[in-house]
Design an enzyme around this catalytic site. Structure first.
Site, mmCIF file in Angstrom:
data_model
loop_
_atom_site.group_PDB
_atom_site.id
_atom_site.type_symbol
_atom_site.label_atom_id
_atom_site.label_comp_id
_atom_site.label_asym_id
_atom_site.label_seq_id
_atom_site.Cartn_x
_atom_site.Cartn_y
_atom_site.Cartn_z
ATOM 1 N N HIS A 1 42.522 53.997 31.966
ATOM 2 C CA HIS A 1 41.985 54.071 30.605
ATOM 3 C C HIS A 1 43.019 54.649 29.636
ATOM 4 C CE1 HIS A 1 38.588 53.693 27.907
ATOM 5 N NE2 HIS A 1 38.833 54.904 27.425
ATOM 6 N N HIS B 1 35.334 48.572 19.091
ATOM 7 C CA HIS B 1 34.496 49.718 18.742
ATOM 8 C C HIS B 1 33.406 49.285 17.767
ATOM 9 C CE1 HIS B 1 37.901 52.800 19.738
ATOM 10 N NE2 HIS B 1 37.195 52.470 20.797
ATOM 11 N N ARG C 1 44.755 52.109 27.537
ATOM 12 C CA ARG C 1 44.007 51.677 26.347
ATOM 13 C C ARG C 1 44.297 52.618 25.168
ATOM 14 N NH1 ARG C 1 39.282 48.954 24.535
ATOM 15 N NH2 ARG C 1 37.751 50.253 23.454
ATOM 16 N N ARG D 1 39.321 47.370 28.004
ATOM 17 C CA ARG D 1 38.830 48.334 28.979
ATOM 18 C C ARG D 1 39.077 47.809 30.392
ATOM 19 N NH1 ARG D 1 34.853 47.783 24.991
ATOM 20 N NH2 ARG D 1 34.463 49.695 23.783
ATOM 21 N N TYR E 1 42.592 57.892 16.429
ATOM 22 C CA TYR E 1 43.994 57.501 16.591
ATOM 23 C C TYR E 1 44.819 57.784 15.340
ATOM 24 C CZ TYR E 1 42.092 55.415 20.741
ATOM 25 O OH TYR E 1 41.441 55.241 21.939
ATOM 26 N N LYS F 1 31.137 46.620 25.626
ATOM 27 C CA LYS F 1 29.876 47.352 25.740
ATOM 28 C C LYS F 1 28.795 46.625 24.946
ATOM 29 C CE LYS F 1 31.940 51.911 26.465
ATOM 30 N NZ LYS F 1 32.063 53.299 25.959
#
Length: 350
Positions: free
Chosen positions: A300, A326, A303, A207, A335, A233
């Protein structure tokens, strides 16, 4: 201390009063691990108590708070800024005029073209804001106004059909973009830095926020590659890798020019972290110079490009999940929509 609901002489001032206090409350509750300038953050918190005269002044402070290191505050501010403009156009004269029906009208008109994830963020921001006011308002006679906003019956979420597929570059576009990175004319002093961070984002899929906060101690050479530890995150660490040959020239040039003693790998001349908006603006300029236009031209998108190509080559969803950091594999599953091999099989049915 509690305040009357309509605590100012005009609706816009009352709304701004509560918005400043709510934003201050959210800033103090969000993670501050990546804060770079604690003194400035403390000053902004004080300014939020004093209040701002216009929504534009508050917006400028929100941008500064993000640059300081509290990145997710805009998730709350953007919906509430749009609600402010919506209510001003509506002609609201009192905060008491706001109810669940009016907020549903706002969501219906403002989020029509947004993804389900963004719509959920809008809903959460509204519920949080009016929940905060519920707890903090009180008239002189002791009366408390309760909104009780839940928005359970709002029908704006459309399930999987409302989820947008991310923008990404095709293989030929990636090749043009990589060539354009080296050809783009930056200022000599920052050229190597800008090329380096863009290549790291593109080749690792990290990110933008993770890239601008890479610490020198977490950037280490291992044989013919560099291993980079980033924090995603939820402050969760993970490791990514990039080949030395891709970045060696830019890295050497940048480290020779880098004059600060700060620990950040990427910084300005004062040793401060770069902003996400700055990185995205660079990426957009390079994309345009290469004649590449996408629905979203920000950093972004790099990514999404990395993740798409990684799945196309590996067909390994677990690898995509781990590489992107994730928490839920279903987040990575989007994806698989770009698996051309599977799609080609459908053309042979008849």
């Amino acid at each position: 201390m509690k305040y009357p609901l309509d605590c100012e002489i005009s609706f816009d001032k009352s709304y701004l009063f509560w918005l400043c206090r709510f934003i201050r409350n959210k800033i103090t509750s969000l993670s501050n691990r990546q804060v770079k300038d604690k003194n400035r953050l403390a000053q902004i918190l004080h300014e939020l108590i004093t209040g701002y005269n216009t929504i534009s002044e508050l917006k400028s402070s929100i941008k500064e708070v993000r640059n300081i290191g509290i990145n997710s505050i805009h998730v709350y501010f953007i919906p509430l800024e749009k609600l402010y403009n919506f209510l001003i156009n509506f002609g609201a004269a009192s905060l008491k005029e706001i109810d669940e029906e009016l907020l549903s009208d706002f969501l219906a008109s403002e989020t029509a073209n947004l993804s389900d994830a963004t719509k959920k963020n809008y809903r959460i921001a509204l519920i949080s804001f009016f929940g905060y006011i519920d707890k903090q308002n009180e008239e002189k006679n002791g009366f408390v106004h309760r909104y009780g906003i839940e928005l359970k019956n709002w029908g704006g979420l459309s399930g999987k059909s409302g989820t947008k597929l991310p923008s990404f570059m095709k293989k030929e576009e990636v090749q043009r973009f990589i060539q354009a990175i080296d050809k783009y004319e930056f200022s000599n002093k920052i050229a190597a830095r800008n090329k380096l961070i863009i290549k790291i984002i593109l080749y690792t899929g990290i990110r933008v926020n993770e890239a601008i906060n890479i610490d020198l101690k977490d950037f280490n050479k291992d044989e013919d590659a560099y291993i980079i530890q980033v924090r995603g995150k939820g402050n969760k660490p993970r490791v990514v890798m990039i080949k030395e040959s891709i970045i060696e020239n830019d890295l050497k040039e940048w480290l020779e020019y880098r004059l600060t003693n700060e620990n950040l790998l990427f910084c300005n001349q004062k040793g401060k972290a770069l902003s996400q908006a700055y990185i995205s603006s660079i990426v957009e300029k390079i994309l345009l110079s290469a004649g590449i236009r996408k629905e979203k031209n920000g950093a972004h998108m790099l990514r999404h490009t990395f993740a798409t190509m990684l799945y196309q080559k590996s067909k390994d969803l677990i690898l995509v999940q781990e590489s992107l950091g994730h928490a839920d594999i279903n987040t990575s599953r989007i994806y698989t929509h770009f698996d051309k091999d599977k799609l080609k099989r459908t053309t042979d049915i008849f």
